[in-house]
Scaffold this active site. Structure first.
Site, PDB file in Angstrom:
ATOM      1  N   HIS A 173      -3.745 119.442  83.250  1.00 45.66           N
ATOM      2  CA  HIS A 173      -3.356 120.184  84.075  1.00 45.66           C
ATOM      3  C   HIS A 173      -4.312 119.021  85.686  1.00 45.66           C
ATOM      4  O   HIS A 173      -4.347 119.963  86.774  1.00 45.66           O
ATOM      5  CB  HIS A 173      -5.434 121.114  84.108  1.00 45.66           C
ATOM      6  CG  HIS A 173      -6.333 120.169  83.316  1.00 45.66           C
ATOM      7  ND1 HIS A 173      -6.701 119.760  82.276  1.00 45.66           N
ATOM      8  CD2 HIS A 173      -7.220 119.736  84.197  1.00 45.66           C
ATOM      9  CE1 HIS A 173      -7.074 118.904  82.167  1.00 45.66           C
ATOM     10  NE2 HIS A 173      -7.749 118.921  82.937  1.00 45.66           N
ATOM     11  N   CYS A 174      -4.617 117.631  85.225  1.00 46.73           N
ATOM     12  CA  CYS A 174      -5.162 117.067  87.202  1.00 46.73           C
ATOM     13  C   CYS A 174      -4.136 115.973  87.285  1.00 46.73           C
ATOM     14  O   CYS A 174      -3.395 116.314  88.372  1.00 46.73           O
ATOM     15  CB  CYS A 174      -6.445 116.661  86.574  1.00 46.73           C
ATOM     16  SG  CYS A 174      -7.748 118.456  86.266  1.00 46.73           S
ATOM     17  N   ILE A 175      -3.875 115.167  86.771  1.00 45.66           N
ATOM     18  CA  ILE A 175      -3.443 113.613  86.711  1.00 45.66           C
ATOM     19  C   ILE A 175      -2.058 113.551  87.071  1.00 45.66           C
ATOM     20  O   ILE A 175      -1.509 112.925  88.328  1.00 45.66           O
ATOM     21  CB  ILE A 175      -3.532 113.164  85.390  1.00 45.66           C
ATOM     22  CG1 ILE A 175      -5.159 112.425  85.671  1.00 45.66           C
ATOM     23  CG2 ILE A 175      -2.795 110.898  85.909  1.00 45.66           C
ATOM     24  CD1 ILE A 175      -5.528 111.746  84.087  1.00 45.66           C
ATOM     25  N   ILE A 222      -1.367 116.187  88.824  1.00 45.50           N
ATOM     26  CA  ILE A 222      -0.983 117.182  90.126  1.00 45.50           C
ATOM     27  C   ILE A 222      -1.880 116.759  91.474  1.00 45.50           C
ATOM     28  O   ILE A 222      -1.278 116.871  92.196  1.00 45.50           O
ATOM     29  CB  ILE A 222      -1.662 118.461  89.335  1.00 45.50           C
ATOM     30  CG1 ILE A 222      -0.311 119.323  88.446  1.00 45.50           C
ATOM     31  CG2 ILE A 222      -1.528 120.272  91.033  1.00 45.50           C
ATOM     32  CD1 ILE A 222      -0.615 120.866  87.525  1.00 45.50           C
ATOM     33  N   ASP A 223      -2.837 116.500  91.196  1.00 45.81           N
ATOM     34  CA  ASP A 223      -4.180 116.319  91.935  1.00 45.81           C
ATOM     35  C   ASP A 223      -3.386 115.173  93.384  1.00 45.81           C
ATOM     36  O   ASP A 223      -3.513 115.656  94.474  1.00 45.81           O
ATOM     37  CB  ASP A 223      -5.356 116.082  90.920  1.00 45.81           C
ATOM     38  CG  ASP A 223      -6.414 117.182  90.307  1.00 45.81           C
ATOM     39  OD1 ASP A 223      -5.319 118.425  90.588  1.00 45.81           O
ATOM     40  OD2 ASP A 223      -6.844 116.595  89.863  1.00 45.81           O
TER      41      ASP A 223
END
Length: 441
Positions: free
Chosen positions: A269-271, A273-274
């Site tokens: 959910h993060c790496i 995308i962020d």
């Protein structure tokens, strides 16, 4: 009674908007701290499950959830009008990317629209959703001030990035320091007072922009270093070197080196995308975030690199990829979780299927997997008979519950992308980052 007094006395009514992997554990932490919590989500299925005391988040305690619902300390609802009765609220809605890899802040905008309808004076609002620097001040603040409310006096607005690591047995909400930045000093003080009731340490920063940047730096740092590890793995293959041996030896240096390992690609959910949030924001300021773009290119190319290793490994056994039966071990994006968002396994499966391979998978955490409207066969149990049926077994996710010795003893061909067999040398074992099979150009 002033808000800080309500917080100290646990009389404040707390709301959590978005009851996913961030919001639900956060809501339960507030319940543990003694607050009555209203959990708000537009997803009717989630609300219905919670009302039935059914847990759908791996990192949330079943027992805590059941008690919270039974004692009405956690009230799940999809009625946003409850905002008018809240004293404090945390916004934990998704912030994905669109097809152009640009930020999709529609979920935040939807919450803001509801806030405009129901906001009352003397409320604390904290955004936790990962987003680009400037979102809290530029997007949320003007809409709330347009209602005639003054920030720092009539309401308090902060940003505090979520730092959840799904499946982590050692660090959760309570023992992970919480970064927080408010629009005004008063906002920061109120946000700090609330979060100090549920976490061991709150780290105040000077502004929401700094807090927003903290989260992007944390995950961009990881993405860039994983990208380096992935590129070094490809280099080692070409040089005939074992990248896992190199990394293990390098990590013995007690200073100046931090261990990162290669893999089949980034997921979660993060790496993945962020960093794109930061890159997108900088483009608007006429700056090219080159490190982010290069790391992104390397990391997103890894599924194709794994595809090449699989195909070339089969060729050594005089087998064509077309028609081969391939078993994928692990489809979640990381070990010991049930989340398949952005999992590299999905891209690898698509590439293999497009080449004519027949795919099945085993993952003790992921019971069903639909890809391109096709349901991929899931082995409910991993045994030697099923393993022997396959032309190749590809290890994508190294869950602790998987019997890798069973695979080693019975597979005719193994492709290991996670170094689960660090000291094994067999003719039927091919590994990412080991100079045995050279990938095609």
């Amino acid at each position: 009674m002033k808000l800080k007094e309500k917080i100290e006395n646990r009389n404040a009514k707390v709301g959590v908007i978005g009851l996913g992997y961030v919001g639900l554990p956060l809501a339960l932490e507030f319940v543990r701290a003694g607050f009555r919590v209203f959990g708000i989500d537009v997803n009717k299925t989630k609300i219905d499950n919670l009302k039935k005391k059914k847990n759908y988040i791996q990192d949330a305690s079943d027992d805590d959830l059941i008690i919270a619902i039974e004692e009405k300390k956690l009230v799940p609802t999809n009625d946003f009008s409850i905002i008018s009765k809240l004293d404090a609220m945390s916004i934990c809605v998704p912030t994905p990317l669109n097809k152009q890899k640009n930020p999709d802040i529609s979920f935040i905008n939807n919450v803001i629209s509801e806030l405009e309808n129901f906001i009352q004076p003397n409320i604390l609002i904290i955004l936790e959703s990962t987003t680009y620097p400037g979102t809290t001040r530029e997007l949320i603040l003007p809409k709330l001030e347009s209602k005639g409310l003054s920030v720092g006096e009539d309401f308090w607005l902060c940003f505090s990035p979520e730092r959840i690591d799904p499946g982590n047995k050692y660090f959760g909400t309570a023992n992970t320091p919480k970064v927080l930045g408010g629009i005004t000093n008063s906002c920061t003080k109120h946000g700090k007072a609330l979060y100090e009731t549920i976490v061991n340490e709150v780290i105040p920063v000077s502004s929401p922009e700094s807090a927003e940047m903290v989260k992007l730096l944390e995950n961009t740092f990881r993405a860039v270093n994983i990208g380096l590890a992935n590129e070094v793995a490809i280099m080692c293959e070409k040089l005939g070197i074992n990248v896992w041996e190199v990394i293990k030896a390098a990590s013995t240096k007690p200073f100046g080196f931090m261990k990162f390992t290669p893999g089949p690609g980034l997921g979660g959910h993060c790496i993945p995308i962020d960093p794109h949030y930061l890159s997108w924001k900088l483009k608007a300021l006429d700056y090219d975030a080159r490190f982010i773009q290069l790391a992104g290119q390397i990391n997103t190319s890894m599924p194709l690199h794994i595809f090449d290793i699989i195909r070339n490994s089969l060729n050594t056994k005089q087998k064509a990829l077309n028609g081969s039966k391939i078993l994928i071990i692990g489809v979640a994006y990381k070990k010991n979780v049930n989340d398949v968002r952005e999992s590299p396994a999905l891209d690898i499966i698509k590439l293999l299927e497009s080449a004519g391979a027949k795919i099945s998978y085993f993952d003790p955490f992921v019971k069903t997997l639909n890809l391109n409207q096709n349901k991929i066969q899931n082995l409910l149990k991993l045994n030697k008979e099923e393993i022997k049926k396959r032309d190749a077994v590809v290890i994508i996710t190294d869950h602790d519950q998987i019997d890798f010795e069973l695979i080693l003893d019975n597979a005719s061909l193994i492709i290991d992308t996670r170094d689960v067999f660090p000291d094994i040398k067999q003719n039927n074992l091919f590994k990412l980052g080991v100079g045995k099979v050279k990938p095609t150009k």
